[in-house]
Design an enzyme around this catalytic site. Structure first.
Site, PDB file in Angstrom:
ATOM      1  CB  CYS A  58      -0.911   0.031   1.231  1.00 16.41           C
ATOM      2  SG  CYS A  58      -1.530  -1.577   1.735  1.00 16.41           S
ATOM      3  CG  ASP A  90      -4.705  -1.732   8.947  1.00 14.19           C
ATOM      4  OD1 ASP A  90      -3.975  -0.736   8.896  1.00 14.19           O
ATOM      5  OD2 ASP A  90      -5.632  -1.846   9.766  1.00 14.19           O
ATOM      6  CB  CYS A 131      -1.745   1.405   4.579  1.00  9.10           C
ATOM      7  SG  CYS A 131      -2.298  -0.245   5.084  1.00  9.10           S
ATOM      8  CG  ASP A 132      -6.914   0.022   6.049  1.00  7.88           C
ATOM      9  OD1 ASP A 132      -6.744  -0.030   4.821  1.00  7.88           O
ATOM     10  OD2 ASP A 132      -7.458  -0.876   6.695  1.00  7.88           O
ATOM     11  CE  LYS A 133      -6.893   1.655  11.176  1.00  6.05           C
ATOM     12  NZ  LYS A 133      -6.863   0.681  10.089  1.00  6.05           N
ATOM     13  CB  CYS A 203      -6.774  -3.898   0.581  1.00  5.91           C
ATOM     14  SG  CYS A 203      -5.433  -4.545   1.586  1.00  5.91           S
ATOM     15  CD  GLU A 455      -8.635  -3.367  10.294  1.00  2.00           C
ATOM     16  OE1 GLU A 455      -8.092  -4.266   9.623  1.00  2.00           O
ATOM     17  OE2 GLU A 455      -8.851  -2.227   9.882  1.00  2.00           O
ATOM     18  CB  SER A 481     -10.612  -5.800   7.999  1.00  2.00           C
ATOM     19  OG  SER A 481     -10.404  -5.583   6.634  1.00  2.00           O
TER      20      SER A 481
END
Ligand code: FES
Length: 567
Positions: A58, A90, A131-133, A203, A455, A481
């Site tokens: 990511c 993640d 990435c996610d955060k 993702c 998650e 997630s």
């Protein structure tokens, strides 16, 4: 702020403290030392914050994208200075041990960007994130700083392929469940793992990264199509090169994030989350983003948006398509245009282009409902209301978050199977301890108890992979997630660590999850619960020092966005 508002006079209103004031000779000397010229000393300085690092798909390309951003910044008469901040993958956190750091990393990212931009007197900031955060962390910092800022999303990953099937990160997790259930050969298991992730990008379903990228674009803090260009698409580099011109407009008109993040634009963002079937993590992150901007947003406000916005997108995890498929049908801007035309977005919100949402969408082609199946029309939605539902009840007095796409049903009644750790679910799956009709309760996984509110992708994917599908439900004071699907309720508050009722559940208790009545009920008498509470001992914090020790002391509840910078 409107498109006609006046030009600000000092574009270098912050950096001039270092470059123009006689009292800062050392700062000026150091700026010469890093290669700035006399001419550069007159220019506004833009911090370019990259969460790039090599160890995560990511983020692996973000430092490269930052260089394109810098080129565009320099080409527009500005000085670009790249700095790095952290990221946590993640997908690679290995259960609680690493996952404890995932949500705290959001606030570390926000704190570190705030620190560098403020301390170094940058006039604006560009965040290059993956990435996610990364995205909520960056936007929280931008809201706190309130200096002209733009977020660049690193882009979604392309899908992997194995034996004619498209794959992504969730395929790898679900392969494990199939392995436990003896539903996959060793060769195919290894084939899935080897081929799920073909290269750079976040993702690929409408998981947390793509959810946040799409909704932040809808909120107006990234350029149109930022969330739709895959990481390896040439459009992503072009977007980076355009940032300089956009930043110049923001500086000249002094358009700042707090002009862009407003009650209306938060509503736009969450409308897109609902229409696209985005991640439950968006609830946490938008609560936190709003607080960073000094705005009030509650879980009940989010429920109200869910009540009026149908789920339209057939995207993974519960649907068929990937984010990479969106670009061909017009990307997120085409979805926004459709929502705008149907009165579901506020068109007058300012964006980082210096134009309003409606102005940005003027030339975007309409969705063609005869030619594509990803986005359903409002006349035939996948679900008539949003998939994110806020549940309360004696098991979650201050709220919880359910993700209900309609495919898993709207009501689940079962008996509790209590797991003190997500790993217990995997053990139970292996030894036959998970059975149809159970409500798996994973507790002490909250923001303070986990700590870090892990998650639950591993247990939910393993449960799905083992074939339990809609036969079990899973509830937790942790979170999910964006890749999770199934009958799941997370963010249960108060969390077990703080003595929430989830701490008192015992194996075999009856639990009802009613997403129509929005209630989550533990069928145990008040007297029995009071007796259990008398016998309950508060757990010791799992950490007292370091990042996680600080986190436990500072983090607010999930219903308050897990922010760490409020008293
Ligand atoms: Fe980074 Fe999924 S692990 S977006």
């Amino acid at each position: 702020m409107t498109a006609e508002e006046p030009v600000a006079t000092e574009l270098n209103r912050f950096s001039r403290t270092l470059t123009q004031e006689i009292s800062n000779p050392a700062a000026k000397a150091m700026l010469f030392g890093v290669g700035l010229s006399e001419d550069d000393m007159q220019k506004p300085q833009i911090g370019i914050a990259s969460t790039g690092y090599e160890g995560n798909t990511c983020n692996m390309h973000l430092n490269g994208l930052s260089v394109y951003v810098k080129q565009g910044i320099q080409a527009n008469g500005l000085v670009g200075l790249i700095f790095n901040t952290i990221g946590v993958s993640d997908g690679m956190t290995n259960g609680n041990d690493g996952m404890r750091y995932s949500l705290p990393s959001r606030d570390l990212i926000a704190d570190s960007i705030e620190s560098v931009v403020t301390a170094q007197w940058y006039d604006g900031v560009v965040t290059v994130v993956g990435c996610d955060k990364n995205m909520p962390g960056a936007v929280m910092a931008m809201a706190r700083l309130d200096r002209p800022g733009i977020m660049v999303y690193g882009g979604t990953i392309r899908s992997g392929h194995y034996k004619g099937q498209k794959l992504d990160i969730v395929s790898a997790f679900e392969a494990l469940g199939k392995k436990y259930a003896n539903n996959i050969s060793d060769e195919d298991y290894n084939g899935v793992i080897r081929n799920s992730i073909p290269g750079a990008g976040a993702c690929g379903g409408m998981y947390t990264a793509n959810t946040m990228a799409s909704s932040i674009e809808a909120m107006g803090l990234s350029l149109p199509f930022s969330s739709s260009y895959p990481a390896t698409h040439e459009g992503k580099q072009e977007e980076c090169k355009k940032i300089g011109a956009a930043m110049r407009v923001l500086l000249e008109r002094n358009i700042t994030p707090q002009d862009i993040i407003t009650p209306k634009s938060l509503e736009n963002a969450l409308t897109v989350v609902m229409a696209l079937g985005g991640s439950t993590n968006a609830v946490l992150h938008f609560l936190a983003i709003a607080r960073s901007a000094g705005l009030s947003l509650t879980i009940d406000d989010i429920q109200a948006i869910s009540d009026r916005v149908p789920l339209l997108a057939d995207l993974k995890p519960s649907g068929k398509y990937y984010m990479e498929d969106m670009l061909a049908i017009g990307g997120v801007p085409a979805v926004m245009k459709y929502l705008l035309k149907n009165g579901m977005l506020h068109g007058d919100c300012m964006t980082v282009t210096g134009k309003t949402v409606a102005e940005n969408l003027v030339d975007i082609p309409d969705l063609d409902f005869d030619a594509q199946q990803i986005i359903h029309p409002l006349t035939n939605p996948i679900k008539k209301t949003g998939h994110i539902q806020i549940l309360r009840g004696n098991l979650a007095p201050t709220g919880s978050v359910a993700k209900i796409t309609g495919k898993e049903g709207e009501r689940f009644e079962g008996v509790a199977k209590v797991c003190e750790h997500e790993g217990d679910v995997i053990d139970a799956l292996q030894n036959g301890g998970i059975q149809a009709g159970q409500v798996i309760v994973i507790r002490n996984a909250g923001p303070k108890g986990g700590p870090g509110m892990s998650e639950m992708l591993k247990p939910t994917s393993a449960v799905m992979g083992a074939g339990f599908g809609d036969k079990v439900a899973l509830i937790t004071d942790g979170r999910f997630s964006g890749g999770t699907h199934g009958f799941v309720v997370g963010h249960i508050t108060p969390e077990a660590f703080e003595g929430g009722p989830i701490a008192l559940v015992k194996d075999g208790d009856r639990i009802t999850i009613d997403t129509i009545g929005r209630e989550i009920t533990l069928h145990v008498s008040d007297e029995e619960l009071a007796e259990r509470r008398r016998q309950w001992t508060p757990p010791a914090p799992r950490f007292v020092k370091g990042v996680l020790g600080k986190y436990i002391r500072n983090v607010k509840s999930a219903s308050e966005g897990c922010v760490t910078d409020e008293a």
